[in-house]
Design a protein around this motif. Sequence first.
Motif, PDB file in Angstrom:
ATOM      1  N   UNK A 119       0.821  -1.200   0.000  1.00 30.99           N
ATOM      2  CA  UNK A 119       0.000   0.000   0.000  1.00 30.99           C
ATOM      3  C   UNK A 119       0.863   1.262   0.000  1.00 30.99           C
ATOM      4  N   UNK A 207      -9.136  -4.665   3.285  1.00 33.69           N
ATOM      5  CA  UNK A 207      -9.399  -3.514   4.126  1.00 33.69           C
ATOM      6  C   UNK A 207      -8.403  -2.377   3.918  1.00 33.69           C
ATOM      7  N   UNK A 208      -7.108  -2.693   4.004  1.00 33.32           N
ATOM      8  CA  UNK A 208      -6.098  -1.645   4.122  1.00 33.32           C
ATOM      9  C   UNK A 208      -6.100  -0.658   2.951  1.00 33.32           C
ATOM     10  N   UNK A 211      -8.985   1.585   2.955  1.00 34.85           N
ATOM     11  CA  UNK A 211      -8.857   2.513   4.073  1.00 34.85           C
ATOM     12  C   UNK A 211      -7.911   3.658   3.713  1.00 34.85           C
ATOM     13  N   UNK A 212      -6.810   3.330   2.996  1.00 36.67           N
ATOM     14  CA  UNK A 212      -5.786   4.330   2.711  1.00 36.67           C
ATOM     15  C   UNK A 212      -6.116   5.154   1.467  1.00 36.67           C
ATOM     16  N   UNK A 222     -15.507  -2.942   5.264  1.00 34.34           N
ATOM     17  CA  UNK A 222     -14.517  -3.053   6.350  1.00 34.34           C
ATOM     18  C   UNK A 222     -14.061  -1.697   6.870  1.00 34.34           C
ATOM     19  N   UNK A 226     -14.321  -0.358  10.676  1.00 27.25           N
ATOM     20  CA  UNK A 226     -13.216   0.164  11.468  1.00 27.25           C
ATOM     21  C   UNK A 226     -13.580   1.514  12.052  1.00 27.25           C
TER      22      UNK A 226
END
Lengths: 275, 321
Positions: A119, A207-208, A211-212, A222, A226
Amino acid sequence: MTQGRTRLYHLLLWVIALIFFSPILWIALASFKTKDQILATPPLFVFPPTLANYTDFFSRQNVGEYFVNSFLISIVAVLIAILVSFLASYCFSRFQPRGTSFMMFILLSIRMVPAAATVVPIFLMYSAFSWKDSWPALVLFYAMFSIPFSVWILKGFIDGVSRRYDETALVNGGSRLHVMFKVVLPQVRPGLIAAFIFNLIFVWNEFLVNFIIGGKTTTMIPTALMIGVANNLGTDWTFVATLTTLYILPPIIAIFFFQKYLLVGMTFGTVRGEV
Amino acid sequence: MQHIGSRSQRKSVTQKLSWWAQLGHALDRRERTLPSLLLVPVLLFFIIWNIIPTLWMVGLSFYNYSMISGRPARFIGITNFADILVDNSVWLSFSKTLIWVFSTVAIETALGLLLGLLFWGSAKLPGRRLALTMIFAPMMITPVAASIFFRLMYDPTFGVISWVISLLTGQAAPNLLGDRLTAFGAALAVDVWIWTPFMILITLAALGSVPRAELEAAQIDKLSWIKKFRYVILPNGKFILMLGILLRTIDSFKTMDLIFSLTRGGPGNTTELIAIVLYRKAFEAFNLGWASALAVILLLTAIAFTSIYLFILNRKQAEEA
């Protein structure tokens, strides 16, 4: 074994299955509790169920959007990935251009890199090009995310289709495209299904990256979870329990119906067989 | 065949040779460009989403670049790498990661083997498909969701696991995720719950690869369970088991989402695995030069792991061929 021992054995297996499933049951139960019932000490095992959480859930504005995002982004990304991967794996399997094994090695490596290390470069590039919170940019990332797995699975399956089929069709005047899509494609259907289902689950669970590099318009479930858990006002447990329950339902249903692809799906197509 | 034949018959016999030549040429032309054409889409994806960002990151790993300072990136050579190598906290989390990988893989393999063997004879289990779905469910749901289950169950005031522990010990309910002593173990238990099913799956696959005849022979010879495992099951199933354990090792090394949503590396830095360090440096401290350097190191580690995996896979295929 006698009948009694067989019964006991089967009972034992079911108890083990229930133990593995119990955390999931617990959250599903929580989604039918009121807030006070969730926070009760000692924990409540028997309680009058309520549907209030679900009615409250569907009246929230953003929730529908998260589900639509999760569904559409994963389906579009996986479809693109499978088309691209099918073309590539046909080429790798039949023409074996120079560098085929190196390419397969690199694709497998992509899968082995820790998400945090994947990421960082994506974040650098997406910030520089201002691609963050963009639908197509996220979809295309997830397509790339799904390609290594699809190529590995599909190449394995195409390798299993005899070249005689290709040759016969070519001799009969079929074009290469005809061979690929009318002759080979129908025979690798299990591979296509496995690639489709498992990539769908992997993107659905990712997810990551979301999210980013996602944002307001591209939030998937997700990320929403969070944010819901790490809320400053404390966790909104009724909402989180309901969202989690609905969110984990599709993958569980999928492995019920596609259980025979589980092994191929979880081992990158390197181990074949059924359980 | 029909229409090719009729077409060639329509052409005069003197042209027959050129017709073959034409066909050959046409095929040659297609055969030469078609493979490359098929690879264009995948290469485009690969270049844009892998090569460019990775080169970018490798480049940045030689710079001092922080996103919050607002200063332009400054070239500092290999200083970032040197910093990482002498950074005690990096080594600490590396050793934590090693302990994490070793314990999760060991426990999950042992449990998976045990339960896999137990489930071997489950062909006639009523509702087998549902039972297996329930067992495999933990690994198919996202770690973020799994962490939510356990945050609910570990909670010191209303969590069911804490409640059971306080009943058993007769003391106040523990704060499993908040206590420095128990946080690592509590997180480990969640990982075991998620990934033991994978090792069960692998064990079942390995058992499935044992030829029926050898099992029957063992039955006739009345081999003990241990001997049967040692001399019949292991030689046949070891390749699949090895691939499974290796995949699990790699995935365990990658663990990030789970810890991130369970504890964020806390309390203190007790559960700070290497991936969490990277995340914090990159997206909480925005020290992207340093983070890129660490990411490059992890990338190389992943490539090393992949080589081992493929080495085993290819050796097996060479054996079979």
